[in-house]
Structure formats: C-alpha cells, structure tokens
Design a protein around this motif. Structure first.
Motif, PDB file in Angstrom:
ATOM      1  N   TYR A   8      -1.869  10.991   2.118  1.00 53.50           N
ATOM      2  CA  TYR A   8      -1.549  10.344   0.850  1.00 53.50           C
ATOM      3  C   TYR A   8      -0.902   8.985   1.096  1.00 53.50           C
ATOM      4  O   TYR A   8      -0.392   8.703   2.176  1.00 53.50           O
ATOM      5  CB  TYR A   8      -0.636  11.234   0.001  1.00 53.50           C
ATOM      6  N   ASP A   9      -0.933   8.158   0.066  1.00 52.51           N
ATOM      7  CA  ASP A   9      -0.372   6.813   0.106  1.00 52.51           C
ATOM      8  C   ASP A   9       1.121   6.909  -0.200  1.00 52.51           C
ATOM      9  O   ASP A   9       1.521   7.038  -1.354  1.00 52.51           O
ATOM     10  CB  ASP A   9      -1.096   5.939  -0.916  1.00 52.51           C
ATOM     11  N   CYS A  15       1.627   8.831  -6.250  1.00 53.29           N
ATOM     12  CA  CYS A  15       1.285   9.750  -5.163  1.00 53.29           C
ATOM     13  C   CYS A  15       2.519  10.494  -4.657  1.00 53.29           C
ATOM     14  O   CYS A  15       2.459  11.692  -4.382  1.00 53.29           O
ATOM     15  CB  CYS A  15       0.648   8.990  -4.008  1.00 53.29           C
ATOM     16  N   MET A  19       2.790  14.492  -4.605  1.00 50.52           N
ATOM     17  CA  MET A  19       2.979  15.221  -3.348  1.00 50.52           C
ATOM     18  C   MET A  19       4.309  15.983  -3.359  1.00 50.52           C
ATOM     19  O   MET A  19       4.398  17.069  -2.797  1.00 50.52           O
ATOM     20  CB  MET A  19       2.897  14.282  -2.148  1.00 50.52           C
ATOM     21  N   ASP A  35       1.809  11.066   5.443  1.00 54.38           N
ATOM     22  CA  ASP A  35       2.026   9.789   4.758  1.00 54.38           C
ATOM     23  C   ASP A  35       1.268   8.705   5.517  1.00 54.38           C
ATOM     24  O   ASP A  35       1.585   8.402   6.661  1.00 54.38           O
ATOM     25  CB  ASP A  35       3.528   9.493   4.715  1.00 54.38           C
ATOM     26  N   PHE A  54      -8.199   9.911  -2.122  1.00 55.57           N
ATOM     27  CA  PHE A  54      -7.492  11.069  -1.601  1.00 55.57           C
ATOM     28  C   PHE A  54      -8.367  11.856  -0.630  1.00 55.57           C
ATOM     29  O   PHE A  54      -9.552  12.088  -0.893  1.00 55.57           O
ATOM     30  CB  PHE A  54      -7.055  11.964  -2.767  1.00 55.57           C
TER      31      PHE A  54
END
Length: 119
Positions: A8-9, A15, A19, A35, A54
């Motif tokens: 994920y960003d 995000c 998360m 990350d 994603f």
C-alpha cells in the motif's frame, strides 16, 4: 507465516486509514502489510505501478485492483464471504469497475481525508 501480503501507499492518508482498519480486523495476523514508501522494501513489480494500483499476493499469486482487495478480504474472517463471492467472475468484474471509478475520485478523497488527519 502470513497467508496474504498487501502493498500500500504509505503516503496516502486514505490508504493509511484503510490499512489501519484492515490491521484491526486481521486478528489472526494472516496479512503482511508492506508500506511502499519504505524504499528498502523490495517490490514484485514496478514500484510506481504498485503505488498507483492496489496489489496483494495470495498463495504466491499476485493480484491487482479488485482481485487484490478480494484476496485481502478472504484472509479476514469478517470479510471472507465478500472475498469468496468475488471468485465469481461477474462479481469480480463488477468490483473491478467500481475500483476503476474509485481510482478516478481517489485524488479528491485523499485531499479530504488528508485534511481531516492534519486537523
């Protein structure tokens, strides 16, 4: 050992919130959260591509978009029924269309969520 890995960003407020929710729901610790803003972390494909869309790995298979979300959902008991339903092609196609629409509004949502976090 985890069953699913998601990338994920970590610079995206939206995000980060999503998360954080998934981490709370993942009581069995079946998901490894990676990350992408930590550049020492290796990526299975191009980092920019992974930041833009994603991605998740499930049983050695790399998924992206709605399929990646479905893989993540299958690892969380509360969301597992939704993830299993996404194995039906017509449901996954519908979820992918919704995901593509989400990607169009994501920058606007990031600004909204980011503004709330900074407050």
């Amino acid at each position: 050992m985890t069953d699913v890995t998601v990338w994920y960003d970590g610079s995206c407020p939206l995000c980060l919130r999503e998360m954080a929710l998934m981490k709370r729901l993942d009581r069995k610790k079946a998901i490894e959260f990676v990350d992408l803003t930590r550049f020492e972390t290796p990526c299975p494909v191009d980092r920019k591509l992974m930041m833009d869309r994603f991605h998740a790995s499930e049983n050695g298979t790399l998924h992206s978009g709605a399929a990646a979300f479905a893989a993540m959902w299958r690892a969380v008991p509360l969301l597992r029924p939704l993830g299993l339903a996404a194995r039906r092609s017509w449901i996954l196609k519908l979820l992918e269309r919704l995901y593509l629409l989400f990607l169009q509004v994501r920058p606007h949502l990031q600004k909204i969520v980011g503004g709330r976090i900074k407050s």
